[in-house]
Design a protein around this motif. Structure first.
Motif, PDB file in Angstrom:
ATOM      1  N   ASP A 199     -11.435   5.444  -9.392  1.00 10.06           N
ATOM      2  CA  ASP A 199     -12.196   6.694  -9.196  1.00 10.06           C
ATOM      3  C   ASP A 199     -11.264   7.874  -8.961  1.00 10.06           C
ATOM      4  O   ASP A 199     -11.527   8.768  -8.143  1.00 10.06           O
ATOM      5  N   GLY A 200     -10.125   7.885  -9.691  1.00 17.87           N
ATOM      6  CA  GLY A 200      -9.192   8.997  -9.576  1.00 17.87           C
ATOM      7  C   GLY A 200      -8.315   8.965  -8.351  1.00 17.87           C
ATOM      8  O   GLY A 200      -7.483   9.855  -8.156  1.00 17.87           O
ATOM      9  N   LYS A 201      -8.436   7.955  -7.502  1.00 21.48           N
ATOM     10  CA  LYS A 201      -7.630   7.850  -6.287  1.00 21.48           C
ATOM     11  C   LYS A 201      -6.581   6.768  -6.459  1.00 21.48           C
ATOM     12  O   LYS A 201      -6.855   5.721  -7.033  1.00 21.48           O
ATOM     13  N   HIS A 202      -5.366   7.043  -5.954  1.00 11.81           N
ATOM     14  CA  HIS A 202      -4.268   6.085  -6.034  1.00 11.81           C
ATOM     15  C   HIS A 202      -4.400   5.060  -4.916  1.00 11.81           C
ATOM     16  O   HIS A 202      -4.575   5.409  -3.743  1.00 11.81           O
ATOM     17  N   GLY A 203      -4.293   3.779  -5.298  1.00 13.71           N
ATOM     18  CA  GLY A 203      -4.408   2.696  -4.332  1.00 13.71           C
ATOM     19  C   GLY A 203      -3.083   1.976  -4.130  1.00 13.71           C
ATOM     20  O   GLY A 203      -2.023   2.604  -3.935  1.00 13.71           O
ATOM     21  N   GLN A 204      -3.108   0.665  -4.224  1.00  8.84           N
ATOM     22  CA  GLN A 204      -1.917  -0.129  -3.976  1.00  8.84           C
ATOM     23  C   GLN A 204      -0.891   0.031  -5.098  1.00  8.84           C
ATOM     24  O   GLN A 204      -1.233   0.309  -6.248  1.00  8.84           O
ATOM     25  N   ASP A 214       0.838  -1.195   0.000  1.00 10.01           N
ATOM     26  CA  ASP A 214       0.000   0.000   0.000  1.00 10.01           C
ATOM     27  C   ASP A 214       0.875   1.247   0.000  1.00 10.01           C
ATOM     28  O   ASP A 214       2.109   1.173  -0.102  1.00 10.01           O
ATOM     29  N   GLN A 215       0.237   2.399   0.109  1.00  8.08           N
ATOM     30  CA  GLN A 215       0.968   3.662   0.028  1.00  8.08           C
ATOM     31  C   GLN A 215       1.938   3.848   1.199  1.00  8.08           C
ATOM     32  O   GLN A 215       2.915   4.595   1.088  1.00  8.08           O
ATOM     33  N   THR A 216       1.708   3.139   2.315  1.00  5.50           N
ATOM     34  CA  THR A 216       2.605   3.262   3.468  1.00  5.50           C
ATOM     35  C   THR A 216       3.776   2.287   3.413  1.00  5.50           C
ATOM     36  O   THR A 216       4.634   2.296   4.275  1.00  5.50           O
ATOM     37  N   GLY A 217       3.802   1.420   2.386  1.00  6.88           N
ATOM     38  CA  GLY A 217       4.878   0.441   2.266  1.00  6.88           C
ATOM     39  C   GLY A 217       4.573  -0.894   2.909  1.00  6.88           C
ATOM     40  O   GLY A 217       5.429  -1.778   2.935  1.00  6.88           O
ATOM     41  N   VAL A 274       5.819   7.432  -8.528  1.00  6.67           N
ATOM     42  CA  VAL A 274       4.656   6.606  -8.832  1.00  6.67           C
ATOM     43  C   VAL A 274       3.464   7.012  -7.964  1.00  6.67           C
ATOM     44  O   VAL A 274       2.334   7.109  -8.440  1.00  6.67           O
ATOM     45  N   SER A 275       3.695   7.282  -6.677  1.00  5.00           N
ATOM     46  CA  SER A 275       2.607   7.646  -5.771  1.00  5.00           C
ATOM     47  C   SER A 275       2.019   9.004  -6.121  1.00  5.00           C
ATOM     48  O   SER A 275       0.815   9.225  -5.986  1.00  5.00           O
ATOM     49  N   ASN A 276       2.884   9.933  -6.585  1.00  2.00           N
ATOM     50  CA  ASN A 276       2.424  11.300  -6.836  1.00  2.00           C
ATOM     51  C   ASN A 276       1.697  11.443  -8.163  1.00  2.00           C
ATOM     52  O   ASN A 276       0.610  12.029  -8.228  1.00  2.00           O
ATOM     53  N   ASN A 277       2.315  10.920  -9.244  1.00  2.00           N
ATOM     54  CA  ASN A 277       1.727  11.163 -10.561  1.00  2.00           C
ATOM     55  C   ASN A 277       1.008   9.956 -11.148  1.00  2.00           C
ATOM     56  O   ASN A 277       0.346  10.071 -12.180  1.00  2.00           O
ATOM     57  N   GLY A 278       1.147   8.766 -10.501  1.00  2.00           N
ATOM     58  CA  GLY A 278       0.434   7.595 -10.980  1.00  2.00           C
ATOM     59  C   GLY A 278       0.945   7.029 -12.278  1.00  2.00           C
ATOM     60  O   GLY A 278       0.292   6.186 -12.887  1.00  2.00           O
ATOM     61  N   ARG A 279       2.129   7.442 -12.728  1.00  2.00           N
ATOM     62  CA  ARG A 279       2.665   6.946 -13.984  1.00  2.00           C
ATOM     63  C   ARG A 279       3.537   5.708 -13.761  1.00  2.00           C
ATOM     64  O   ARG A 279       3.986   5.439 -12.667  1.00  2.00           O
ATOM     65  N   PHE A 280       3.781   5.018 -14.843  1.00  2.00           N
ATOM     66  CA  PHE A 280       4.619   3.812 -14.855  1.00  2.00           C
ATOM     67  C   PHE A 280       6.092   4.216 -14.765  1.00  2.00           C
ATOM     68  O   PHE A 280       6.552   5.065 -15.530  1.00  2.00           O
ATOM     69  N   GLU A 281       6.840   3.638 -13.820  1.00  2.00           N
ATOM     70  CA  GLU A 281       8.256   3.960 -13.632  1.00  2.00           C
ATOM     71  C   GLU A 281       9.078   2.671 -13.632  1.00  2.00           C
ATOM     72  O   GLU A 281       8.636   1.648 -13.088  1.00  2.00           O
ATOM     73  N   THR A 282      10.320   2.761 -14.211  1.00  2.00           N
ATOM     74  CA  THR A 282      11.211   1.595 -14.239  1.00  2.00           C
ATOM     75  C   THR A 282      12.656   2.058 -14.119  1.00  2.00           C
ATOM     76  O   THR A 282      13.009   3.149 -14.597  1.00  2.00           O
ATOM     77  N   LEU A 283      13.499   1.254 -13.498  1.00  2.00           N
ATOM     78  CA  LEU A 283      14.922   1.531 -13.374  1.00  2.00           C
ATOM     79  C   LEU A 283      15.642   0.237 -13.036  1.00  2.00           C
ATOM     80  O   LEU A 283      15.006  -0.765 -12.696  1.00  2.00           O
ATOM     81  N   GLN A 284      16.997   0.268 -13.135  1.00  2.00           N
ATOM     82  CA  GLN A 284      17.826  -0.889 -12.828  1.00  2.00           C
ATOM     83  C   GLN A 284      18.572  -0.633 -11.522  1.00  2.00           C
ATOM     84  O   GLN A 284      19.209   0.412 -11.355  1.00  2.00           O
ATOM     85  N   ILE A 285      18.497  -1.591 -10.595  1.00  2.70           N
ATOM     86  CA  ILE A 285      19.113  -1.456  -9.280  1.00  2.70           C
ATOM     87  C   ILE A 285      19.830  -2.740  -8.932  1.00  2.70           C
ATOM     88  O   ILE A 285      19.693  -3.757  -9.611  1.00  2.70           O
ATOM     89  N   ARG A 286      20.610  -2.695  -7.850  1.00  2.00           N
ATOM     90  CA  ARG A 286      21.314  -3.874  -7.346  1.00  2.00           C
ATOM     91  C   ARG A 286      20.698  -4.316  -6.021  1.00  2.00           C
ATOM     92  O   ARG A 286      20.272  -3.493  -5.218  1.00  2.00           O
TER      93      ARG A 286
END
Length: 700
Positions: free
Chosen positions: A639-644, A552-555, A599-611
């Motif tokens: 309904d315009g609200k960000h969930g999990q 969820d939004q709190t982790g 992701v939480s703020n704008n709701g867009r798809f994000e990707t990156l490479q990490i270790r």
């Protein structure tokens, strides 16, 4: 090389036996270099051992010896035939060097230990081996008994039995029995395709894959008579089901006009009712079918398949069953007989269920024909009764009108006994003969036993002086038949208000009840399909080849799959205790936090490479590397609200390693180029210095 000595015990090594194969094997044995073996040269072998070897070589039963401290294998010609392509390479070698044998090292160790300690019979039964036969692995089952030779001989002697035929017969008989058993439960062709798939799925080692194709059939209804019939479209076959791990769904529909060789094979088998072979070598077996056996038959690609057709019986749906043959077994006589057994089962049930379908159509048409005949007779009888009713009074005319409207009218006394009724009532009750007798008939007796309690409750309401309407099932003369009727009644009272009888009418509501039942059944089917879809999606997510974590939004974590735990090395703890930040390398945590924030703020798809903290086992030996993953996150919006937030981890360590290796080689090439250029620049200067020194020597 040491030639055997002149001892009479070793003379058999040079004496011809009259069997070319045995003579060749003896020549090979005596030409082997035994000097470096644990048993030593043949000239030093004990006479007792030479006698045993002589007897074993001539025996028609497969036998072998394990000799010396290095367990050199020595076998006879009968055993050589079991080894297929591995003979004579395995002769005289340490058993640890013989790959096809050492693959079953646990079984060999057990039988050797039992022979050595004599703690229990030294037997091993039906052990699977895989020997090369014409460069193709072949499945072979062997049983063996072993004895420990006397200490002076330093070795073991084993007698081997080829149990392949018995094991395969038992395994295939079990599979064919299961297929027959499960197919007998099918009641129509659609359920049969499913049952056949389930039955064939159990034959994991003998059927590499399977595909069912059958002709399409359409149900036609005559507009005038309402009679139904079936039309079979033999030019098109559609997919009825598959068994195996197909990368994609096989071709769903096959057209007779298609020019592919494997499709021509299928229609040829269906037309001529003969089995047809499909082979990867001649291109008649598609690649997707070859690769569909990766989870069956030891994971080898299938090379050959057989197409078995349905029978040519009248009204039988044309269908074919494509069976992939086991890559590690030859298509010998026993295999062909077993496939023919499956062919008979397939053809029998297709014919049986096709005929059942035709019988159902014929029965439905007969019922319609009989119904129409009864309807005509009823109409004729009604016309006669209506003609007779013209001479009666107003009440009779009204009753006839109600009969024409299929409304039954009746009267009962205070006990519920029918005293008056019209023709419509008689037809609906289906008790005409009974009602025309002098014996009284109670209205309650016309109801089915399970509905009589309801009638009794409603009759008590009438006795109390209140009208009522209710529906019950009338039982026909045939106990298995019934019809729903809606009854409306009013009580009849005398001058003092006492209950003296009932007047009522009723109408047939079978059609309404059928619609209600159909609606309930459709709703139940839709719910069942929804649950099945949810189950499939859940199974896919849990077994996906990439890690999935939902929070969820709190982790707070709400879901993880097994791949995520394996990729990160996270311990098996409750889901809500999983912390995604704990598996990320500390240097990459800011990037992860920034990604989740976006992701939480704008709701867009994000990707990156990490270790990850988890170390990667691949790459250069001895070099420790952290696992690289492709981290992807997106948020659910409702309904315009960000969930999990759903995150995925895909292992890209191999790509990162290849990229680093490529960069290192590129830098080495550049460095070498610079060294070469530097050497070229230094060469002219050294040459001039040497010339100057030579001139100085000349002047001196």
């Amino acid at each position: 090389m040491h030639e055997p000595g002149s001892s009479t015990y070793s003379a058999f090594l040079t004496r011809p036996t009259g069997d070319i194969d045995i003579d060749n094997d003896l020549r090979y044995i005596r030409n082997l270099d035994w000097d470096e073996s644990g048993i030593g040269p043949i000239s030093t072998w004990p006479n007792e051992l030479l006698v045993l070897v002589n007897l074993a070589i001539l025996s028609p039963q497969p036998q072998l010896f394990l000799l010396g401290h290095d367990s050199r294998i020595l076998y006879n010609t009968a055993y050589a035939r079991l080894l297929r392509d591995h003979h004579p390479a395995y002769q005289g070698r340490p058993i640890q060097s013989n790959t096809a044998l050492i693959a079953q090292a646990p079984a060999i160790d057990r039988i050797v230990q039992s022979a050595k300690t004599k703690s229990k019979p030294a037997n091993e039964n039906d052990v699977p081996f895989f020997f090369l036969n014409q460069n193709q692995l072949e499945e072979v089952f062997l049983s063996a008994t072993m004895v420990h030779l006397p200490l002076s001989l330093d070795g073991y002697h084993a007698t081997t039995y080829d149990t392949t035929a018995a094991v395969l017969h038992s395994r295939r008989e079990h599979s064919s029995h299961y297929i027959r058993h499960i197919c007998e439960k099918a009641t129509d062709l659609e359920s049969f395709w499913s049952s056949l798939r389930d039955g064939i799925s159990a034959a994991v080692m003998d059927i590499a894959f399977a595909a069912i194709y059958h002709a399409e059939s359409r149900v036609l209804c005559d507009e005038n008579t309402g009679y139904i019939s079936k039309r079979i479209e033999t030019g098109t076959f559609k997919l009825g089901g598959t068994v195996g791990s197909f990368q994609g769904q096989p071709q769903a529909s096959l057209e007779r006009s298609d020019g592919h060789s494997w499709i021509k094979k299928i229609f040829k088998a269906a037309d001529f009712k003969n089995c047809e072979l499909m082979s990867a070598e001649d291109g008649t077996l598609p690649a997707e079918m070859c690769q569909a056996s990766r989870d069956r038959c030891y994971g080898d690609h299938c090379r050959t398949a057989v197409v078995v057709p349905s029978t040519s019986e009248k009204d039988t749906i044309p269908a074919v069953l494509i069976l992939g043959l086991a890559p590690r077994r030859p298509y010998d006589q026993a295999y062909q007989v077993w496939i023919e057994t499956i062919h008979h089962t397939f053809a029998y049930h297709v014919a049986r269920l096709s005929m059942l379908e035709e019988k159902a159509f014929a029965k439905a048409n007969d019922e319609k024909r009989e119904s129409r005949a009864k309807e005509i007779m009823a109409k004729e009888l009604l016309l006669k009764e209506q003609e007779a009713a013209l001479a009666t009074g107003k009440v009779q005319r009204m009753l006839k009108i109600m009969e024409a409207a299929s409304v039954g009218v009746f009267e009962c006394d205070s006990s519920g006994t029918v005293t008056q009724y019209n023709e419509a009532f008689r037809m609906m009750s289906d008790h005409g003969n009974r009602l025309q007798t002098s014996l009284p008939t109670r209205l309650q007796d016309l109801c089915q036993p399970r509905d009589r309690w309801m009638f009794d409750d409603q009759f008590r309401v009438l006795v109390a002086g209140h009208p009522t309407t209710f529906s019950v099932r009338f039982q026909g003369v045939d106990k298995d038949c019934c019809q729903w009727v809606l009854i409306a009644c009013i009580p009849e009272l005398n001058e003092v208000g006492e209950f003296i009888g009932v007047s009522g009418c009723m109408t047939n509501i079978d059609a309404q009840k059928e619609l209600e039942y159909e609606a309930r059944r459709n709703r139940a089917g839709a719910l069942r399909q929804l649950r099945l879809t949810e189950t499939r999606l859940s199974n896919f997510i849990r077994n996906a080849p990439f890690g999935i974590l939902i929070m969820d939004q709190t982790g707070l974590t709400s879901f993880i799959n097994e791949t995520w735990l394996q990729l990160t090395g996270y311990p098996n703890v409750p889901v809500h205790e999983v912390d995604i930040r704990s598996v990320v390398l500390p240097e990459d945590l800011p990037k992860v936090d920034e990604c989740l924030k976006k992701v939480s703020n704008n709701g867009r798809f994000e990707t990156l490479q990490i270790r990850l903290n988890q170390l990667w086992a691949g790459g250069t030996k001895g070099v420790i590397r952290h696992t690289w993953v492709q981290f992807t996150a997106y948020v659910e919006t409702e309904d315009g609200k960000h969930g999990q937030i759903t995150t995925t981890l895909t292992d890209v360590s191999g790509f990162k390693f290849s990229e680093a290796l490529h960069q290192a080689r590129l830098e080495e090439a550049v460095q070498a180029r610079r060294q070469q250029e530097k050497l070229v620049n230094l060469t002219p200067a050294r040459t001039l210095s040497n010339i100057s020194q030579l001139r100085g020597y000349d002047k001196s």
